[in-house]
Design a protein around this motif. Sequence first.
Motif, PDB file in Angstrom:
ATOM      1  N   HIS A   1       2.815 -11.030  -9.889  1.00 17.62           N
ATOM      2  CA  HIS A   1       3.803 -10.813 -10.963  1.00 17.62           C
ATOM      3  C   HIS A   1       5.240 -10.884 -10.463  1.00 17.62           C
ATOM      4  O   HIS A   1       6.156 -11.124 -11.248  1.00 17.62           O
ATOM      5  CB  HIS A   1       3.536  -9.505 -11.710  1.00 17.62           C
ATOM      6  N   HIS A   2       5.447 -10.702  -9.180  1.00 14.37           N
ATOM      7  CA  HIS A   2       6.819 -10.824  -8.655  1.00 14.37           C
ATOM      8  C   HIS A   2       7.375 -12.233  -8.835  1.00 14.37           C
ATOM      9  O   HIS A   2       8.583 -12.423  -8.960  1.00 14.37           O
ATOM     10  CB  HIS A   2       6.859 -10.439  -7.173  1.00 14.37           C
TER      11      HIS A   2
ATOM     12  N   GLU B   1      10.585  -8.172  -7.572  1.00 19.41           N
ATOM     13  CA  GLU B   1      11.289  -7.840  -8.812  1.00 19.41           C
ATOM     14  C   GLU B   1      12.307  -6.727  -8.540  1.00 19.41           C
ATOM     15  O   GLU B   1      13.363  -6.697  -9.168  1.00 19.41           O
ATOM     16  CB  GLU B   1      10.290  -7.437  -9.896  1.00 19.41           C
ATOM     17  N   GLN B   2      12.008  -5.840  -7.579  1.00 16.66           N
ATOM     18  CA  GLN B   2      12.946  -4.744  -7.281  1.00 16.66           C
ATOM     19  C   GLN B   2      14.295  -5.269  -6.774  1.00 16.66           C
ATOM     20  O   GLN B   2      15.356  -4.828  -7.219  1.00 16.66           O
ATOM     21  CB  GLN B   2      12.350  -3.799  -6.226  1.00 16.66           C
TER      22      GLN B   2
HETATM   23 ZN    ZN Z   1       5.857  -4.714  -9.350  1.00 18.67          ZN
END
Ligand code: ZN
Length: 487
Positions: free
Chosen positions: A296-297, A243-244
């Motif tokens: 979750h990514h 996500e980053q």
């Molecule tokens: Zn995360």
Amino acid sequence: MSILIRGGTVVTGEQELRADVLCDGGTIKAVGPGLDAPAGTTVIDAGGMFVMPGGIDPHTHMELPFMGTVASDDFFTGTAAGLAGGTTTIIDFVIPGPNESLVAAYKTWRERAQKAAGDYSFHVAVTWWSDQVSDEMGVLTRDHGVNSFKHFMAYKNAIMVDDGVLLHSFARAQELGAIPTVHAENGEAVFHLQRQLLAQGITGPEGHPLSRPPEVEGEAATRAIAIANLLGAPVYIVHVSTEQATAAITRARAAGVRAYGEVLAQHLVIDESVYRNPDWATAAAHVMSPPFRPKHHQDALWAGLAAGQLQTTATDHCAFCAPQKAAGKDNFTMIPNGTAGIEDRMSVLWHHGVRTGKLTRSEFVRVTSTNTAQIFNIFPRKGAVAVGADADLVVWDPAGTRTISAKTHHQNVDFNVFEGMEVTGVARHTISGGKLVWTDGDLRAVRGAGKYVERPCFPSVSQAQAIRNERNRPTGVARMPATAVTP
Ligand code: ZN
Ligand code: DUC
Ligand code: ZN
Ligand code: ZN
């Protein structure tokens, strides 16, 4: 030999239409309803199926010499497996050693790829910097149809480059109208964490993701984008897994930076729990970089694809068998990094993307083929179902099912990271260069039938434009020229 695909629904990156497709002499000759079959034409019944551009995998490593061994799928077996899964073109990587001539390495890879069964092209890695490298980038773009240069921000003491090389190379690529691409992981951080983990006695595959946490990717992606932005260059981030990094690309795009992101089929559906498998060989078989992530990514990656913030899907296909992985039995940093996937990418994307409603069929075509063709400037020769385009097509059976397994796949590797996954949506027929090469489970790949695909550069952003933008830039705010290269 001509082929008529009759009665299907053509799906392109833009639309769907009921149309027949006539291929002859390696290209598409007609697209429309009720086409006649000239004498001797092979007719394929595509009733109930979708006729789409053949998949393009923009990231593979066939027979790559890497980490003391050589990837087990060569250009023939790897591209043949791709054909069985609906992928008709790959963009592989020329990776020169430090101080090696880029052009010499490029010729070595061209030689290896003579055996390919499907079409292929090459990104060339910049692994060191000198005036010679700068000159050779010019030669490769001018004479050899290379319009993308890869940079590894990881793999310290091997192929990693520092920010100085990134600056020089991105600037040169920008001048040439080529696109810089990066493997975004902070290699110094990875090296530091690896030493720390080994010192703590963590030597198994569970150490692999711990040495390459999401922040390591987020930092490097942000840095690569910042460097591109300083220079007014575009940038393409390979195998975005977090996500980053997705957020970094999204932010950059909103600010007008021409940043692109690629996602691997593997990262979309497999999570980091694989490294906790008590069977060493199974855990090691999943060692690739970037590693699999907390679940979750995956949501961020799917959302990025659907929203167009991430544009392409790939596999980083780099196959190693169990005896090769065993080189890291006592030290996870010695496990050759890589997983296979070229045969399964399209089905995984269809099953987990289209069938779940995360992607429309046209979005599927865009992320598996058309966007790659556009970003790397081979559209509409590739990535299109249109008169004059290459006859690289997949007749997709949305109701066909298969269970993915190393026992039945065509990849030359003894493991499949998708083992046991039941997918609905399969390549029923694949046409490559106008030839029927995969039909109802029969693989007819021909060694050497693949052609090298030249990718011309885009017009480069003019120096004057860059200077004008520089003058207009508010103090302290770095900004991409508004009229950057338009892939
Ligand atoms: Zn995360
Ligand atoms: N990552 C891999 O897992 N294998 C090949 C190179 C890379 O960056
Ligand atoms: Zn990589
Ligand atoms: Zn790679």
